[in-house]
Write an enzyme that holds these catalytic residues in place. Structure first.
Site, PDB file in Angstrom:
ATOM      1  N   TYR A 141     -34.660 -50.201  21.806  1.00 22.99           N
ATOM      2  CA  TYR A 141     -34.461 -48.919  22.490  1.00 22.99           C
ATOM      3  C   TYR A 141     -34.650 -47.729  21.550  1.00 22.99           C
ATOM      4  CZ  TYR A 141     -32.526 -50.451  27.017  1.00 22.99           C
ATOM      5  OH  TYR A 141     -32.341 -50.952  28.272  1.00 22.99           O
ATOM      6  N   LYS A 191     -33.605 -64.293  20.235  1.00 25.00           N
ATOM      7  CA  LYS A 191     -34.818 -65.118  20.293  1.00 25.00           C
ATOM      8  C   LYS A 191     -35.233 -65.419  18.855  1.00 25.00           C
ATOM      9  CE  LYS A 191     -37.606 -65.795  23.280  1.00 25.00           C
ATOM     10  NZ  LYS A 191     -37.970 -67.095  23.948  1.00 25.00           N
ATOM     11  N   ASP A 224     -33.532 -66.485  26.635  1.00 27.09           N
ATOM     12  CA  ASP A 224     -34.129 -66.939  27.905  1.00 27.09           C
ATOM     13  C   ASP A 224     -33.314 -68.092  28.485  1.00 27.09           C
ATOM     14  OD1 ASP A 224     -34.958 -68.550  25.782  1.00 27.09           O
ATOM     15  OD2 ASP A 224     -36.973 -68.896  26.585  1.00 27.09           O
ATOM     16  N   ASP A 248     -29.130 -55.626  28.355  1.00 28.23           N
ATOM     17  CA  ASP A 248     -29.477 -54.882  29.561  1.00 28.23           C
ATOM     18  C   ASP A 248     -29.848 -55.867  30.681  1.00 28.23           C
ATOM     19  OD1 ASP A 248     -30.096 -52.535  31.085  1.00 28.23           O
ATOM     20  OD2 ASP A 248     -32.217 -52.888  30.676  1.00 28.23           O
ATOM     21  N   ASP A 252     -27.386 -57.047  34.149  1.00 29.08           N
ATOM     22  CA  ASP A 252     -27.811 -56.862  35.540  1.00 29.08           C
ATOM     23  C   ASP A 252     -27.730 -58.186  36.300  1.00 29.08           C
ATOM     24  OD1 ASP A 252     -28.364 -54.114  35.454  1.00 29.08           O
ATOM     25  OD2 ASP A 252     -30.216 -54.353  36.589  1.00 29.08           O
TER      26      ASP A 252
HETATM   27  C1  IPM Z   1     -28.056 -49.522  31.735  1.00 27.10           C
HETATM   28  C2  IPM Z   1     -29.273 -48.806  32.254  1.00 27.10           C
HETATM   29  C3  IPM Z   1     -29.858 -47.942  31.156  1.00 27.10           C
HETATM   30  C4  IPM Z   1     -30.285 -48.860  30.026  1.00 27.10           C
HETATM   31  C5  IPM Z   1     -31.005 -47.013  31.583  1.00 27.10           C
HETATM   32  C6  IPM Z   1     -30.625 -46.143  32.765  1.00 27.10           C
HETATM   33  C7  IPM Z   1     -31.502 -46.170  30.445  1.00 27.10           C
HETATM   34  O1  IPM Z   1     -30.182 -49.726  32.752  1.00 27.10           O
HETATM   35  O2  IPM Z   1     -27.113 -48.836  31.294  1.00 27.10           O
HETATM   36  O3  IPM Z   1     -28.027 -50.753  31.766  1.00 27.10           O
HETATM   37  O4  IPM Z   1     -31.403 -49.414  30.032  1.00 27.10           O
HETATM   38  O5  IPM Z   1     -29.510 -49.028  29.081  1.00 27.10           O
HETATM   39 MG    MG Z   2     -29.459 -51.748  32.814  1.00 26.27          MG
END
Ligand code: IPM
Ligand code: MG
Length: 365
Positions: A141, A191, A224, A248, A252
């Site tokens: 990032y 990884k 993975d 990240d 999710d």
């Molecule tokens: C998160 C989001 C952010 C990230 C975005 C909105 C920049 O997806 O906080 O998980 O990728 O960190």
């Molecule tokens: Mg995210």
């Protein structure tokens, strides 16, 4: 003693809607002998519209000065054409980086009342309680060099995955510390089979374990495989520690184990400040959801649970945090549902504000 201070940055999309429900809880706590000094500011597209930047220096300075920041969400397709450095997301990345909030805690808990809402089978997710610890201020990032070079048909997009010993050791320590207060197990994901940064990650996590936390059980997985294991049998995990990008993705996916992305809170913590409290920002894992913004359909639970994390990690109010979490559990058990929690059989969803009111009523008991 001064009141604890909070800076609220509602942001874009559903951010202001879900934050309004947290305000109700903060106001009620004020009547119960815990007044907070609350101020508000702009971030993301809202800040871009007002100041031409997604995070103003003045807002950042205020964020650095308060005890904790509460953030809604940033982003909107409205800014798709805007220069990358001025997009709403850049404001979020900047505040994380400048406050050095390296430890992002993303708990995934499956409330019993929602076990049937997960896309996975009930017995796979019921009772789930895991913690993803995501490194938040380094890795791909932020790594340099980055950019798009060249012209015409001959361009190259560049990002750099980069981790230092110190960065890996400090996030490993966060994970081991948390594990000691939970199930005492850490699984580290990278990884190392294809990335040198992954090799270093594995070596340094192992070093911290051996020298400082030998009492905690440590395992390693390639990320993975880790993601596959997370959906195959999530309850095998206690604490997962991983880098910024893998974290990240994993978080999710973990959100869906709990039934809805609208359920997952997070805390982003940095080094202790002069008052002993960690630098801290609390935000839901979900985004600004522009598709449902302004329709009173957003689920405020992730943001309310993020505030519960603030009570626990910033304000030493663990008992009140637990009470608030129980209140959420209660309203879910009573069958209260926002539109994201309707399930295949459908029904009549409640509004964002009705959900907030129900949780406050349960909290008051
Ligand atoms: C998160 C989001 C952010 C990230 C975005 C909105 C920049 O997806 O906080 O998980 O990728 O960190
Ligand atoms: Mg995210």
């Amino acid at each position: 003693m001064a009141n604890p201070s909070l800076l609220i940055l509602p942001g874009d999309g559903i951010g202001p809607e879900v934050m309004a429900e947290v305000r109700k809880i903060i106001d009620w706590l004020g009547t119960q002998g815990t007044p907070f000094d609350v101020s508000e500011g702009l971030i993301g597209g809202a800040s871009y519209d007002a100041f031409g930047v997604p995070l103003a220096d003045e807002t950042l300075a205020r964020a650095q000065a308060v005890d904790a920041v509460l953030l809604g969400a940033v982003g909107s397709p409205k800014y798709d054409g805007v220069d990358y450095a001025k997009r709403p997301e850049a404001g979020l990345l900047r505040i994380r980086k400048e406050m050095d909030l390296y430890a992002n805690l993303r708990p995934a808990q499956c409330f019993d009342a929602l076990a049937d809402f997960s896309s996975l089978k009930r017995d796979v997710v019921a009772g789930l309680d895991i913690m993803i610890v995501r490194e938040l201020t380094s890795g791909v990032y932020f790594g340099e060099p980055r950019g798009i070079e060249g012209t015409g048909d001959d361009r190259v997009g560049i990002n750099t995955q980069r981790y230092t010993t110190a960065e890996i050791r400090r996030i490993a320590r966060s994970a081991f510390e948390l594990a000691r207060r939970r199930g005492n197990r850490v699984c580290s994901m990278e990884k190392a089979n294809v990335m040198e940064s992954g090799v270093l990650w594995r070596e340094e996590v192992t070093w911290v374990h051996k020298n400082e936390y030998p009492d905690v059980a440590l395992s390693h997985m390639y990320a993975d495989n880790g993601l596959m294991q997370l959906v195959r049998n999530p309850k095998q995990f206690d604490v997962i520690v991983t880098d910024n990008l893998f974290g990240d993705l994993l978080s999710d996916a973990a959100a869906m184990l709990t039934g809805s992305l609208g359920m997952l809170p997070s805390a982003s913590l940095g080094a202790p400040m002069a008052n002993g409290r960690p630098k801290a920002l609390y935000e839901p894992v979900h985004g600004s959801a522009p598709d449902i913004a302004g329709q009173a359909r957003a689920n405020p639970i992730a943001t309310i649970l993020s505030f519960a994390m603030a009570l626990r990690y910033s304000f030493d109010m663990g008992d009140m945090a637990t009470r608030l979490e129980r209140a959420v559990e209660t309203v879910l058990a009573q069958g209260h549902r926002t539109s994201d929690l309707m399930g295949p059989e459908g029904g009549n969803p409640m509004t964002t504000s009705q959900m907030g009111d129900a949780i406050l009523a349960a909290l008051k008991g």
